[in-house]
Motif scaffolding. Structure first.
Motif: not given
Length: 851
Positions: A538-549, A488-493, A495-500, A551-556
């Motif tokens: 909670i499943v829908s919120i988690s799904f939208l958070a991964h979609i947004i992350a 954290y914080p450099s490798g967070r984004y 890592a998310m792309l690798d395991v998406a 797509s290039g915005n890891p803030s959520v």
């Protein structure tokens, strides 16, 4: 009030409406004589001869259910069911019977004060009165900016705010005036609470009037009285209940606090005599020693307070440890069991009083409504039209049948013992019971129905939920392993792309499970369960958070792990714990409101006397070297930013008070203000008194929560013991109460007749009549008996009645015996005995004074 004769000579007449009740000048002929007999002839006749014949008979003097008492109510333009509805409402709200409205003016005031819309407006006015602080000085204007202003524009704003405050206070004055109209001037003056609120209202009104005239604020400490009007509103009855419990426990709380203060002074003397020469930072004087020991009691200066003495003597930690053990771990923890024991005793006594009060209210209502055979359905229906105007007739019949002793008898009436259970059925939501489970897809084509039946069997398979639980656990483990390897914080984004893809696989499985359950149970049945909605959200919120992350915005991305909360949905024991927490939520809200009121009062006092005192570079002569936390520095870090904890406005005052309640380094804030104040001892007392108040409030809150949790657990165990062998212990739901009734064909016929004449009467209240008609069912299409189930949320009263089941019988017997004794006329001999005892006591007092 009700004529029960079968006078067939009365011709079809006119339907009148007086007040809020249906009055028939003459009974219309019924289409069927059996329906006529089933109704029992329960209609009101406008008979002037009956008025004159019974005008001299009083209500309390006439026997229960006699026609004379009811005719007298009609002659006084006071329908029996309206009177009974007021009695039942007084029992529900715990209103004293001495304030019972007896004339049109008092009844109008009572109706306004107990109207939900008016109570909501009162609540909003009181909240608006509190929020005026955001626009008043010193909250609206920064203290440093205030010195540079000329004051002209500011004076106009002060006048505007003062004018708004006066308008709000006038509304509250009208509120108190309605209370006086309802209770009467004598009862209003005798009531301590109303007189106290009147005094506070006059004080605030004079304070606002001074600001309006002078156009500039003065020391307005009386603004701390504003939350009391919020507490006094009708909707804040739970907050008043907690305050009442604190006042009842205050004696025991004071005993424990005095004991703690005694120990504090005792150890302070020992510490001053032992370490005043070796520990000058904390024990240089007796006042500083007492202050240091009080701070040590909160553990804010531990272990700094003893380190200097420890460097000189190895026995110093013994004093330190003995003090903390006897005061912190024993003395302060003694406060909780003492308060809890008193709290539970007072809760039981309060519940007994409420139980007896409601029983008395129902007894009085029964005396007004009942005839020789009890309360018949027609009278019960008209009574419910006053008590709950929007309740449709079929739900009234369900309530009536639920209260009846013999539900299969359509001609039976309600006895007094049955009517005592009235409050248990008023809030039930009635639904048609289906003995055979019918799937929503039963009318679809055969091939579609076969596929959906296979899906339903799959969802009901015993291994379906365990498989989903295993997938959920693997998702949690994968998420933890993945995040633990991220730098954290450099490798967070990256890592998310690798395991998406893996995350999307798990979410797809969850959506597949939701779809299967939705197809199996149907749309309405699925969304009628709270946990299904929770799962989908909670499943829908988690799904939208991964979609947004992705797509290039890891803030959520922090919303992604929300899906691990699905374990609360799949584990039944976790759901039970959450159900208990949801049952305790109203009490948590009550405690939060009480803390808000406490914060507001201390924030007002702090802003009036301590605003602008601390700033960057201040507090050079403070105790304990706290000046280093306020020094000026180009490098801003947490060690020198304590000047942000101030009372310059409301928002910062609340933040400061919360940090004081947490007690971590709270003495730094206290000493910063004390060093800048002209009265340092009073300033320290202000902070110490706030700590004691929060300590007492939190202790009572914990007692409140422990009591509620224990009662819920006891109610669960009690409910499990009462379940029959057909239900397992896990089937008991502490949140719901269920009542089953059966409507016979004769009941349906009776309902048709009642609905027809209700529509013919056209009672007042168009909106209530519109809502009632929308809630009706088609009675003409029903040809068989109907079974309904009434569901309602389990309340605190239900839990108490379950726990105090054995005591309720004794309380009811005691109540009945007291009422029988009160009906017996007192003999002259008993009155002479009372006078003789009074004279004997007076002679004993005179003899004692002479001697």
């Amino acid at each position: 009030m009700v004529s029960r004769g079968n006078d067939n000579s009365i011709a079809a007449g006119q339907v009148l409406f007086t007040g809020s009740s249906v009055v028939l000048k003459a009974r219309p002929p019924s289409p069927d004589r059996e329906i006529e007999l089933a109704l029992g002839g329960n209609y009101v006749y406008k008979d002037e001869a009956a008025y004159g014949a019974t005008d001299e008979m009083s209500y309390m003097g006439s026997p229960k259910g006699s026609k004379s008492s009811k005719y007298r109510y009609l002659a006084m333009d006071c329908p029996a069911w309206e009177e009974a509805a007021i009695y039942v409402k007084e029992g529900e709200d715990n209103d004293k019977f001495y304030s019972h409205p007896n004339d049109k003016r008092s009844k109008l005031a009572y109706a306004i004060l107990h109207h939900h819309g008016y109570n909501l407006v009162c609540l909003l006015v009181c909240v608006g009165l509190l929020f005026l602080t955001l626009f008043e000085e010193p909250a609206a204007i920064d203290p440093q900016q205030r010195q540079n202003e000329t004051g002209g524009e500011n004076n106009n704003s002060n006048r505007v705010i003062a004018g708004i405050e006066i308008l709000m206070l006038l509304f509250l004055a009208a509120y108190l005036f309605l209370i006086m109209l309802w209770m009467g001037p004598l009862n209003y003056v005798k009531r301590f609470r109303t007189m106290l609120m009147t005094l506070f209202l006059l004080t605030l009104f004079l304070d606002a009037l001074v600001v309006l005239i002078m156009a500039r604020p003065h020391v307005r400490v009386v603004r701390a009285l504003r939350p009391l009007f919020l507490i006094d509103t009708y909707l804040m009855f739970e907050v008043r209940r907690v305050i009442r419990q604190i006042l009842l426990c205050l004696k025991r709380i004071a005993d424990v606090l005095i004991l703690l203060m005694f120990l504090l002074v005792f150890y302070s003397l020992i510490g001053y005599l032992s370490y005043s020469e070796v520990n000058l930072s904390y024990f240089s004087s007796l006042n500083q020693t007492i202050l240091s020991m009080f701070i040590l009691f909160t553990t804010a200066n531990s272990p700094d307070v003893i380190l200097e003495a420890y460097s000189q003597s190895n026995w110093a930690p013994v004093f330190y440890m003995v003090f903390l053990i006897t005061t912190l771990y024993l003395g302060s923890n003694l406060l909780l069991p003492v308060v809890y024991s008193k709290f539970r005793d007072t809760e039981k006594e309060k519940f007994k009083k409420l139980f007896v009060h409601k029983r008395e209210a129902l007894r009085r209502a029964y005396a007004v409504l009942a005839g020789p055979n009890g309360i018949e359905f027609h009278e019960f229906l008209l009574f419910l039209q006053e008590y709950r105007p929007r309740t449709p007739e079929w739900q009234v019949m369900c309530m009536f049948k639920a209260l009846q002793g013999d539900p299969n008898d359509p001609h039976s009436s309600l006895t007094l013992q049955q009517f005592y259970n009235f409050y248990s059925v008023t809030n039930c939501h009635w639904k048609l019971e289906r003995h055979v489970k019918v799937h929503w897809f039963s009318r679809l084509p055969k091939h579609i129905r076969t596929a959906l039946e296979a899906l339903s069997r799959l969802v009901e398979w015993q291994w379906f939920n365990p498989i989903i639980n295993c997938i959920l656990l693997s998702d949690i483990l994968f998420l933890l392993i993945t995040m633990s390897q991220v730098e954290y914080p450099s490798g967070r984004y990256d890592a998310m792309l690798d395991v998406a893809p893996v995350f999307f696989f798990y979410i797809s499985v969850y959506y597949l499970e939701i779809t299967l359950k939705l197809l199996s149970s149907g749309l309405v049945a699925y969304f009628s369960v709270f946990w299904n909605i929770f799962d989908l959200v909670i499943v829908s919120i988690s799904f939208l958070a991964h979609i947004i992350a992705v797509s290039g915005n890891p803030s959520v991305i922090f919303l992604g792990p929300l899906r691990i909360f699905r374990i609360l949905f799949h584990k039944k024991r976790y759901r039970r714990i959450l159900n208990v927490m949801l049952a305790l939520m109203p009490r948590l809200v009550t405690i939060g409101l009480l803390l808000f009121v406490e914060y507001y009062c201390f924030a007002i006092i702090g802003m009036e006397f301590l605003r602008g005192r601390v700033y960057e570079g201040c507090c050079t002569g403070a105790y304990y070297g706290v000046a280093q936390y306020y020094k000026e520095s180009l490098d801003s870090n947490s060690s020198n930013l304590f000047y942000l904890n101030n009372f310059d406005n409301v928002a910062r005052s609340f933040v400061t008070l919360f940090e004081l309640m947490v007690v971590n380094n709270w003495y730094i804030t206290m000493e910063g203000f004390a060093s800048q104040s002209s009265s340092p001892h009073l300033t320290r007392l202000f902070f110490m008194f706030f700590y004691i108040c929060t300590l007492v409030t939190i202790t009572v809150a914990i007692s409140f929560m422990v009591d509620a949790f224990v009662f819920n657990v006891e109610a669960i165990s009690e409910g499990r013991q009462q379940n029959d062998q057909a239900n397992s212990p896990d089937d008991y739901d502490v949140q719901n109460v269920t009542k089953a009734v059966r409507l016979l064909k004769e009941d349906i016929v009776k309902l048709r007749y009642e609905v027809a004449y209700y529509d013919q009467a056209q009672p007042r209240g168009r909106f209530n009549r519109f809502i009632k008609r929308k809630r009706r069912i088609d009675l003409h299409s029903i040809s068989d008996d109907l079974c309904y189930q009434g569901h309602r949320v389990n309340t605190r009263e239900d839990i108490y009645m379950s726990i105090y089941r054995s005591s309720l019988i004794a309380w009811a017997q005691e109540f009945d015996e007291d009422r029988q004794l009160s009906l017996q006329p007192q003999s002259r001999h008993n009155s002479h005995d009372k006078l003789w005892r009074i004279a004997t006591c007076l002679l004993a007092v005179v003899k004692y004074i002479v001697e």
